[in-house]
Design a protein around this motif. Structure first.
Motif, PDB file in Angstrom:
ATOM      1  N   PRO A   2      -3.976  38.225  73.044  1.00  0.00           N
ATOM      2  CA  PRO A   2      -4.598  38.118  74.360  1.00  0.00           C
ATOM      3  C   PRO A   2      -3.639  37.611  75.438  1.00  0.00           C
ATOM      4  O   PRO A   2      -2.712  36.856  75.165  1.00  0.00           O
ATOM      5  N   ASP A  39      -6.872  41.970  75.746  1.00  0.00           N
ATOM      6  CA  ASP A  39      -6.652  41.848  74.306  1.00  0.00           C
ATOM      7  C   ASP A  39      -6.128  43.164  73.749  1.00  0.00           C
ATOM      8  O   ASP A  39      -6.784  44.191  73.837  1.00  0.00           O
ATOM      9  N   ASP A  41     -15.850  30.005  80.734  1.00  0.00           N
ATOM     10  CA  ASP A  41     -15.334  30.961  79.753  1.00  0.00           C
ATOM     11  C   ASP A  41     -16.009  32.315  79.852  1.00  0.00           C
ATOM     12  O   ASP A  41     -15.378  33.345  79.679  1.00  0.00           O
ATOM     13  N   THR A  85     -14.105  39.090  78.263  1.00  0.00           N
ATOM     14  CA  THR A  85     -14.207  37.698  78.697  1.00  0.00           C
ATOM     15  C   THR A  85     -13.634  36.838  77.575  1.00  0.00           C
ATOM     16  O   THR A  85     -13.524  37.285  76.432  1.00  0.00           O
ATOM     17  N   ASN A  86     -13.296  35.616  77.886  1.00  0.00           N
ATOM     18  CA  ASN A  86     -12.795  34.707  76.853  1.00  0.00           C
ATOM     19  C   ASN A  86     -13.833  34.519  75.751  1.00  0.00           C
ATOM     20  O   ASN A  86     -13.482  34.407  74.576  1.00  0.00           O
ATOM     21  N   TYR A 105     -13.425  35.304  71.776  1.00  0.00           N
ATOM     22  CA  TYR A 105     -13.720  34.288  70.761  1.00  0.00           C
ATOM     23  C   TYR A 105     -14.705  34.845  69.732  1.00  0.00           C
ATOM     24  O   TYR A 105     -14.499  34.696  68.523  1.00  0.00           O
ATOM     25  N   THR A 153      -4.193  35.983  79.361  1.00  0.00           N
ATOM     26  CA  THR A 153      -5.181  35.523  80.330  1.00  0.00           C
ATOM     27  C   THR A 153      -4.985  36.248  81.655  1.00  0.00           C
ATOM     28  O   THR A 153      -3.874  36.316  82.174  1.00  0.00           O
ATOM     29  N   CYS A 193      -9.607  38.215  79.940  1.00  0.00           N
ATOM     30  CA  CYS A 193      -8.322  38.320  79.272  1.00  0.00           C
ATOM     31  C   CYS A 193      -8.104  39.768  78.864  1.00  0.00           C
ATOM     32  O   CYS A 193      -9.028  40.583  78.878  1.00  0.00           O
TER      33      CYS A 193
END
Length: 99
Positions: free
Chosen positions: A63, A85, A78, A43-44, A48, A65, A83
């Protein structure tokens, strides 16, 4: 019948301080498949958190999306957006850039 051809690719250092890139060592016909982009699905928010916790020498993330709410009236949170990565688990596709 569709067949995938293989082409010679090279990961190379770009201008000083600008990181890495990927280039072909031969001419490719327009529309040629080059490679898949491989990585971890996060997940975003997970991405992060990973970036904030990373204290190693890795300065770059890779990353892409997967989920986007462009043009949608419904916002995507979010913690729901995904995404791909390739920072820790990926292939040469992570070095493809816009130049």
């Amino acid at each position: 019948m569709n067949t995938l051809s293989s082409f010679l690719l090279q990961v190379f250092s770009t201008r000083e301080g600008k990181g890495w890139g990927l280039r072909t060592l031969e001419d490719l016909p327009k529309g040629t498949f080059v490679c898949e982009y491989v990585g971890e699905i996060l997940t975003n928010m997970e991405l992060y958190e990973r970036i904030m916790q990373d204290t190693g020498n890795e300065r770059h993330t890779y990353p892409v999306t997967l989920d986007a709410d462009w043009g949608s009236e419904q916002g995507l949170k979010d913690e729901e957006a995904l995404c791909l990565d390739a920072t820790k688990n990926g292939n040469v596709g992570r070095f493809i850039n816009h130049r």
